[in-house]
Motif scaffolding. Sequence first.
Motif: not given
Length: 135
Positions: A71-99
């Motif tokens: 497993d390779c997982h992390c907790k989203p920053v500023g989001i308290e739910t497991d699901d998120m909007t597309y924009e939020q997902c993109g922001q979380q990926c960007a925090l890791m320099e991913l997409r």
Amino acid sequence: MATTATQGRTIPRGDAWAGLSELHPANVSAYCRCISDDGTLAAAVCVTHGAVVSTNCSTTSPCTLGPGRGDCHCKPVGIETDDMTYEQCGQQCALMELRIPRNEAEVLSVKSTGCYINGLEMWVASCDVGSVEIT
């Protein structure tokens, strides 16, 4: 005044490239996985994974893809739910320099990275996904 909303597409399960949706409105939520441009790093994003995930998403979160990775997982920053909007997902990926994964090979590469997303609706990007103007 017009605003900009980010839209995305989903697949019904994070373990297969099938059932690609039409563009969703910006307020729709789904689950999030991320991949590097070269396809060597990935991470799943969630608050819980059977237990509370304690490591925030950052550049140290992604795992190298390959046999025996686990497993390779992390907790989203500023989001308290497991699901998120597309924009939020993109922001979380960007925090890791991913997409967000954008094709079948990438979806299969990030399969089983964690957060039980294999059986859940997951965000995917495509060449025509992006920002649209709403008036």
